[in-house]
Design an enzyme around this catalytic site. Sequence first.
Site, PDB file in Angstrom:
ATOM      1  CD  GLU A 224     -44.538  16.082  88.126  1.00 18.95           C
ATOM      2  OE1 GLU A 224     -45.656  16.044  87.611  1.00 18.95           O
ATOM      3  OE2 GLU A 224     -44.077  17.116  88.641  1.00 18.95           O
TER       4      GLU A 224
ATOM      5  CG  HIS B  36     -51.385  16.479  87.690  1.00 25.54           C
ATOM      6  ND1 HIS B  36     -50.476  16.316  86.678  1.00 25.54           N
ATOM      7  CD2 HIS B  36     -50.708  17.155  88.686  1.00 25.54           C
ATOM      8  CE1 HIS B  36     -49.308  16.850  87.025  1.00 25.54           C
ATOM      9  NE2 HIS B  36     -49.423  17.380  88.236  1.00 25.54           N
TER      10      HIS B  36
ATOM     11  CG  HIS C   3     -46.808  14.729  91.281  1.00 31.31           C
ATOM     12  ND1 HIS C   3     -45.938  15.495  92.030  1.00 31.31           N
ATOM     13  CD2 HIS C   3     -47.447  15.590  90.450  1.00 31.31           C
ATOM     14  CE1 HIS C   3     -46.076  16.761  91.668  1.00 31.31           C
ATOM     15  NE2 HIS C   3     -46.969  16.849  90.713  1.00 31.31           N
TER      16      HIS C   3
HETATM   17  C1  GLA Z   1     -47.146  19.506  88.750  1.00 29.32           C
HETATM   18  C2  GLA Z   1     -47.463  20.821  88.166  1.00 29.32           C
HETATM   19  C3  GLA Z   1     -47.269  21.882  89.178  1.00 29.32           C
HETATM   20  C4  GLA Z   1     -48.086  21.608  90.412  1.00 29.32           C
HETATM   21  C5  GLA Z   1     -47.763  20.255  90.948  1.00 29.32           C
HETATM   22  C6  GLA Z   1     -48.664  19.895  92.103  1.00 29.32           C
HETATM   23  O1  GLA Z   1     -45.810  19.329  88.939  1.00 29.32           O
HETATM   24  O2  GLA Z   1     -46.732  21.088  87.000  1.00 29.32           O
HETATM   25  O3  GLA Z   1     -47.592  23.126  88.630  1.00 29.32           O
HETATM   26  O4  GLA Z   1     -49.444  21.678  90.082  1.00 29.32           O
HETATM   27  O5  GLA Z   1     -47.907  19.295  89.927  1.00 29.32           O
HETATM   28  O6  GLA Z   1     -48.728  20.878  93.086  1.00 29.32           O
END
Ligand code: GLA
Length: 383
Positions: A348, A141, A212
């Site tokens: 997402e 991210h 997110h």
């Molecule tokens: C995304 C990732 C997960 C986790 C979340 C945040 O969805 O794919 O593995 O890191 O973000 O906790």
Amino acid sequence: MGLLLAVSAGILASCNTNQAKNNATMTDSIAISKMLPAESGFEQTIDGKQVKLYYLKGKNGMQAAITNYGGRVVSLLVKSQAGNMIDVIAGFDNLKGYQESSSNYYGALIGRYGNRIANGKFKLDGKEYSMFINNAPNTLHGGKVGFDSKVWDAVQPNEHTLELTYHSADMEEGFPGNLDVKVTYVVTRYNSLEITYEAKTDKPTVVNLTNHAYFNLNGPGSGTILKHIMQINADDYTPVNKDLIPTGKIESVKGTPFDFRAPLPIGDRIDADNEQIKFGHGYDHNYVLNNHNAQIPVATVIGDKTGLILKVFTTQPGVQFYTGNFMEGKFKMKGGFPDAHRTAFCLETQHFPDSPNQPTFPSTVLEPGKPFKSITLYQFEKK
Ligand code: GLA
């Protein structure tokens, strides 16, 4: 005279009903505004920039609260079948909550690169770039300080719309090119939150923008999302290794716990004896969408207790279905409820994880003079 009296009595009566209606609407809107977090919980200056909470209203009654700290969707109020407003977002009523839980990315805009880049490295035009490893052994991210923790510039041109902009300087978090990003949130008259992402660069780079938001269609404090009914319009997904990096294969969901082509409760196969499920600690996988024209829903979810329906539309080729497997109940969310395990899910919309290292995936390269644009809609309906 009699007629006049009757008419004025009629006018009076209608005035009374109108007034009663107005009073009711006023009481409703006071009650609704009490459901939204107060501005005061967000007012703070970070790096010389003012953090605020913005309120958005749709013509059909839907309301949103969004902060320019990471562009986070804090609340979305939607009318349920029973007529009451439900806040479908798992989030906090203050900035501190978001800062303390930063590794969960609650409600945030994600960039420059949403999801993982293997070993924090990629090559572009023969040159290798390295990013901060914040999810060993990978970059997740956007790196150490992603777009989720930046204070965005905000303009609210009308009560439905919030425009957020952020300038990411050349080599910020190791990514080449000055990147100018604009994200526009609109609460539409069709009970949807529409998110438009735009980006332009002055040097070739890679970009993968998403949001997110954590949803629970049954509302805050209603327990896990395991009985929500999920449908994902995808025949294939991208299986991963134990570090959640795609193997590069695109595999059919048929006969696996990942098959949500027909609607099924989220929890039915979430702990199945399956290697992919183990790697994800549940669902934390990218689906290859059958269509991504923003016309046909890519996912449809029903809250089992409220009957609220969420339909997701997007122009992006993938969606990460994540079931809050890393929610640990460490933080107190809105209403004082802990962020307990699997009490929210995320959809997402995105390009596939690790695309910069995966030549067979749709490209995430952005070139100067060719701006990026994508649209995602989270639309709510009643059963
Ligand atoms: C995304 C990732 C997960 C986790 C979340 C945040 O969805 O794919 O593995 O890191 O973000 O906790």
